[in-house]
Structure formats: C-alpha cells, structure tokens
Write an enzyme that holds these catalytic residues in place. Structure first.
Site, mmCIF file in Angstrom:
data_model
loop_
_atom_site.group_PDB
_atom_site.id
_atom_site.type_symbol
_atom_site.label_atom_id
_atom_site.label_comp_id
_atom_site.label_asym_id
_atom_site.label_seq_id
_atom_site.Cartn_x
_atom_site.Cartn_y
_atom_site.Cartn_z
ATOM 1 N N HIS A 152 -0.219 -5.208 6.462
ATOM 2 C CA HIS A 152 0.695 -4.631 5.538
ATOM 3 C C HIS A 152 2.103 -5.475 5.896
ATOM 4 O O HIS A 152 2.179 -5.727 7.074
ATOM 5 C CB HIS A 152 1.819 -3.426 6.217
ATOM 6 C CG HIS A 152 3.165 -3.488 4.507
ATOM 7 N ND1 HIS A 152 2.883 -1.986 4.496
ATOM 8 C CD2 HIS A 152 4.269 -4.206 4.799
ATOM 9 C CE1 HIS A 152 4.038 -1.632 3.294
ATOM 10 N NE2 HIS A 152 4.931 -3.468 3.670
ATOM 11 N N HIS A 168 3.334 -9.491 3.451
ATOM 12 C CA HIS A 168 4.028 -9.402 2.490
ATOM 13 C C HIS A 168 4.150 -11.551 2.615
ATOM 14 O O HIS A 168 4.009 -12.309 2.743
ATOM 15 C CB HIS A 168 5.300 -9.211 2.016
ATOM 16 C CG HIS A 168 5.852 -7.994 1.855
ATOM 17 N ND1 HIS A 168 6.351 -7.427 0.760
ATOM 18 C CD2 HIS A 168 5.862 -6.648 2.935
ATOM 19 C CE1 HIS A 168 6.014 -5.883 0.669
ATOM 20 N NE2 HIS A 168 5.794 -5.862 2.417
ATOM 21 N N LYS A 183 6.273 -13.540 0.351
ATOM 22 C CA LYS A 183 7.787 -13.806 0.639
ATOM 23 C C LYS A 183 7.925 -14.650 1.634
ATOM 24 O O LYS A 183 8.950 -15.265 2.042
ATOM 25 C CB LYS A 183 8.160 -12.162 0.854
ATOM 26 C CG LYS A 183 8.606 -11.615 -0.233
ATOM 27 C CD LYS A 183 9.331 -10.351 -0.052
ATOM 28 C CE LYS A 183 9.661 -9.249 -1.207
ATOM 29 N NZ LYS A 183 8.228 -8.418 -2.148
ATOM 30 N N HIS A 199 4.820 1.841 -0.846
ATOM 31 C CA HIS A 199 6.004 1.784 0.505
ATOM 32 C C HIS A 199 6.857 3.308 -0.148
ATOM 33 O O HIS A 199 6.587 3.394 -1.288
ATOM 34 C CB HIS A 199 6.926 0.415 -0.175
ATOM 35 C CG HIS A 199 6.412 -1.101 0.275
ATOM 36 N ND1 HIS A 199 5.198 -1.226 -0.337
ATOM 37 C CD2 HIS A 199 6.960 -1.436 0.706
ATOM 38 C CE1 HIS A 199 4.992 -2.376 0.557
ATOM 39 N NE2 HIS A 199 6.141 -2.991 0.994
ATOM 40 N N GLU A 258 12.466 3.649 2.319
ATOM 41 C CA GLU A 258 12.138 2.813 3.350
ATOM 42 C C GLU A 258 14.273 2.732 3.329
ATOM 43 O O GLU A 258 14.551 2.011 3.099
ATOM 44 C CB GLU A 258 12.209 1.741 2.782
ATOM 45 C CG GLU A 258 12.483 0.292 4.299
ATOM 46 C CD GLU A 258 11.592 -0.564 3.779
ATOM 47 O OE1 GLU A 258 11.469 -2.008 4.897
ATOM 48 O OE2 GLU A 258 11.576 -1.552 2.531
ATOM 49 N N ASP A 287 4.112 -6.866 8.596
ATOM 50 C CA ASP A 287 5.356 -6.580 7.264
ATOM 51 C C ASP A 287 6.362 -8.113 6.933
ATOM 52 O O ASP A 287 5.033 -8.662 6.897
ATOM 53 C CB ASP A 287 6.576 -5.226 7.563
ATOM 54 C CG ASP A 287 7.205 -4.903 6.526
ATOM 55 O OD1 ASP A 287 7.088 -5.171 5.544
ATOM 56 O OD2 ASP A 287 8.118 -4.723 6.504
ATOM 57 N N ASN A 288 6.654 -7.868 6.636
ATOM 58 C CA ASN A 288 7.728 -9.659 6.619
ATOM 59 C C ASN A 288 7.453 -10.568 6.937
ATOM 60 O O ASN A 288 7.803 -9.776 8.733
ATOM 61 C CB ASN A 288 9.352 -9.252 5.773
ATOM 62 C CG ASN A 288 9.388 -8.294 4.458
ATOM 63 O OD1 ASN A 288 9.009 -7.193 4.551
ATOM 64 N ND2 ASN A 288 9.919 -9.191 3.443
#
Length: 443
Positions: free
Chosen positions: A86, A88, A91, A238, A241, A338-339
C-alpha cells in the site's frame, strides 16, 4: 564485489560464485528442518551463490562448497526482499511545495488537491515515481502496489506514466496499481467507463476506491463489485480512515463480499475506526472480515501521524487498526509504507525495514517476533497474488544482509549499513534527495 555491512567486509572482484557463511535466517523460510534454532526462530545457515542464483543451502558448518570464496557474516541476520502492498507513488515528495501546516487529514486533502491541479504533469509524476522506485529498490523491496489518484484529467495523465514505469522496472520491482477516488464516483457512469478503459489500456486488474459512511455506500460498492466480477479483477479499498467508531464501511464491504460470493482477492487498508468499536461491535466486524476472506493492511506510521491530531493536544491513541485481533481470527494481515513526504505524512522513505521496525513499536508486533515476520513479505504477497521464490536452489539470490544478530539488534538501529543483493550482486545506494530539488520546487 564488496559487501559493506558484514563484520569483516570482503571483496570478490567479478566473482560470480561465492558463499555466505554463518547467515542467520528464519528457520521457517529454510528448505531444511534439521538445524538448531535460537529463541528468535533463526538458524545459522551457509548459502552458496552461483551466477546470481542460489546453488545450495545448508546448516552452517555442514556444507562443502569446494573452493568457493566465503564471506563470514558472523551470525548477521539475512532477510529476503520485502513486499510493500500500500503506497502512493504519485503523491510522494511534494511536501516542500505543498506543506500541510495543520498536519491533519483535512489539511492533507486540501494541499494535495491544490498541488495536483497545479503541478501533476506527466513528467512531474514520472520523475517523483522513478525516485521512489530507486529508493525502494535500494532498501530491499521487490514488489509494490500503489494507489493512483484517478479523477478527471489526472486519470489520463498518471496511468500511462505508471504503465511505462512498470515495464521499465520489470524484473526488479513487481509493480501493481489501483485507482483512487471517493466511492461516490462509482455512481457516475462516465467516470466508471473511463476507469474501466484506462485499466484495460494499462493492463491493470485491480479496482479500488475510498470508502466511508455515505448514504449510497452500498450502491456504490455493488457497482464496483459488479465491474470487478465482470472483468475478473481484484479489489483494494481505503477504509474508515478516521477516529469515528460509527465509521463502519469495513463491515459493509465484508457483507457485500459475502452476499455476492465475490471470487477475487480483496485488500482493505487503514480500517482505523475498527480499533475504537465497542466490545460488542468489533468482534462481529472481525468475524465478517474473516468470513469474507478480506486481507487487511495497516499503515502504522502514516496513521499515527494523522489520527487523533488536534492542535495543542497530545494524541490519545495510535491510529492503527485492531491487527492482533484480526490475525487471531485468521485474517491475512500486513503492514506497509503508505504515503511518503507528502501532506498526508511528512516523513518515510519507502523503506520496509523502517516500516517493520516502527510497526513493531507502534503495534507490538513482537513476542514472538518471528510470528509477525510475514507482515512485510508473505502476507502482502498473498494479498497481491504474487508467487514468491522460496529460499531453495535455483531461486534468485536476492537478500538483505545486516550486522544484527537477533531481532532486538535488528530493530534497535535503522540498519543504514545493510547490503542489498539482487541476483547475487549489491545494488546502488538510495538516491540523494538533491536529485529532486527541481521537482520539489527548490532552486
């Protein structure tokens, strides 16, 4: 060849056949079961590598590798490559040009939307994505799934960039992608037609959305499930959250999968509110998740950063889902990056060893440590439908060599001096941030 992170560095210039002696490897990953195992679950092992492949694996001291040069790892922990389920990538690395001064979820949404509208050209997305992949590769990751913002014109910009990156990195990092849009967009026929066409054009077979408790959630989910069933695609959502225990879209997804008898794989991420549900509701939700066969990925670093953030107030919870309870119910659970350096999370480096290290601390993924080791490799591989090569003769010699001699040493330091071997050769270090100064808006 020079490996920098062993206790006694060694160099075999151009050598294609050599042995790693005294490697500490989890016994559960070895092709034999007749060696002593320490309290952390490791067995001392000798590994012969020839032309980038594993030629032989044997208990330490019992091997006869002839005249092959030997490197003594002195009991250093050796890991297989990681799977990051997972992320991104579209971004990443925009924090400097799109900071989120409040550090909260609403601030992140606003900052990303503004930056995306102003700057996300094909070259911008491609440059940041390539930097991410080089970083992940240097850290020891072999497979990544990324979510791609897929709204309006951005869909047509970012997906071809991803498809090109997937082909360029084939054989080094196995790349997957899922579209990211709010579940309400599933009700828009034109939007869904574009998503279907773009996934077909780019050879992707994963459909996804951001889900939360909106009035037409069930209707939107049925549209997404129906499309995935018709195309033979998997699903990746998603989910919830937030810190609101009334956010229960996880249960709705599970019930939809059960009702429809969905045949594909479903991965759900975040699921933060599950950990705040009461003692009556939470077990029922987890039971439905297990029955539906969902896999759950927790994002410990990003969710601890975002959740329960209020200015001037110390956070009261860690923001993560009920991972222990899910695992106890038989659910396939994992953690992921994640991010990275964007308005949702100002830090991170697509380093799964860092994610594992912090996950141990945030989620108590220890005692026994070995029971949780699959959350960074085997479990995400199952969720992504990947077939991993086992530690057997003929497999690629892909390893992460460290100086740590047990799990406490492994997680006590960031292992910045690790050596990553791919096809038996050390890879280049992570790229310097200065390379993306222009993309980040620096002079």
């Amino acid at each position: 060849m020079r490996l920098r992170n062993v206790n006694a560095p060694f160099s075999f210039a151009g050598t294609k056949r050599f042995a790693l002696a005294g490697a500490r490897i989890l016994a559960s990953r070895l092709p034999y079961r007749d060696a002593p195992v320490d309290r952390d679950g490791f067995a001392l092992t000798d590994v012969l590598i020839d032309e980038g492949r594993i030629a032989e694996v044997a208990p330490a001291g019992r091997s006869d590798f002839g005249d092959a040069p030997k490197a003594s790892l002195a009991g250093g922990v050796v890991l297989p490559t990681f799977v990051d389920a997972h992320t991104h990538l579209d971004k990443a690395h925009i924090w400097r040009r799109a900071p989120n001064p409040t550090g909260d979820f609403e601030g992140a949404l606003k900052a990303v939307a503004e930056d995306r509208a102003a700057r996300w050209t094909a070259s911008d997305v491609a440059g940041r994505m390539d930097f991410c992949l080089r970083t992940a590769y240097a850290s020891g990751t072999a497979a990544i799934r990324t979510h791609i913002d897929s709204i309006g014109a951005q869909t047509r910009i970012s997906w071809p960039v991803f498809a090109e990156a997937r082909e360029r990195w084939r054989g080094r990092i196995d790349l997957q992608a899922a579209p990211l849009f709010s579940v309400e967009f599933a009700l828009d026929e034109a939007h869904m037609a574009e998503i279907e066409a773009m996934l077909d054009a780019c050879g992707s077979n994963i459909l996804g959305a951001v889900t939360y408790m909106v009035p037409r959630l069930s209707e939107g989910l049925d549209i997404l499930f129906a499309l995935a069933e018709r195309k033979g695609w998997d699903l990746d959502f998603h989910v919830d959250e937030s810190a609101d225990p009334a956010a229960r879209s996880l249960g709705v997804i599970a019930e939809t999968a059960i009702r429809r008898g969905f045949p594909g794989r479903i991965l759900v991420g975040h699921c933060c509110s599950l950990s705040l549900q009461n003692e009556e509701r939470q077990p029922r939700t987890i039971e439905a998740v297990a029955k539906a066969g969902l896999s759950v990925v927790s994002l410990p670093m990003c969710n601890m950063f975002l959740q329960d953030r209020q200015g001037g107030r110390t956070p009261r919870w860690r923001g993560v889902t009920a991972l222990h309870e899910l695992k106890a119910a038989g659910v396939n659970v994992m953690i992921a990056s994640d991010n990275v350096r964007d308005p949702f999370y100002a830090y991170g480096d697509l380093d799964m060893l860092e994610v594992w290290r912090e996950g141990v601390r945030i989620l108590h993924l220890d005692y026994p440590f070995a029971d949780w080791a699959p959350v960074v490799r085997e479990a995400p591989a199952r969720a992504m439908g990947l077939s991993l090569e086992s530690l057997r003769p003929g497999a690629r010699a892909d390893f992460i060599l460290t100086r740590a001699r047990d799990f406490t040493e492994l997680f006590a330091r960031p292992q910045a001096d690790r050596t990553v071997l791919r096809d038996g050769a050390p890879v280049a270090p992570a790229p310097d941030y200065a390379e993306i100064d222009g993309l980040e808006g620096l002079s």
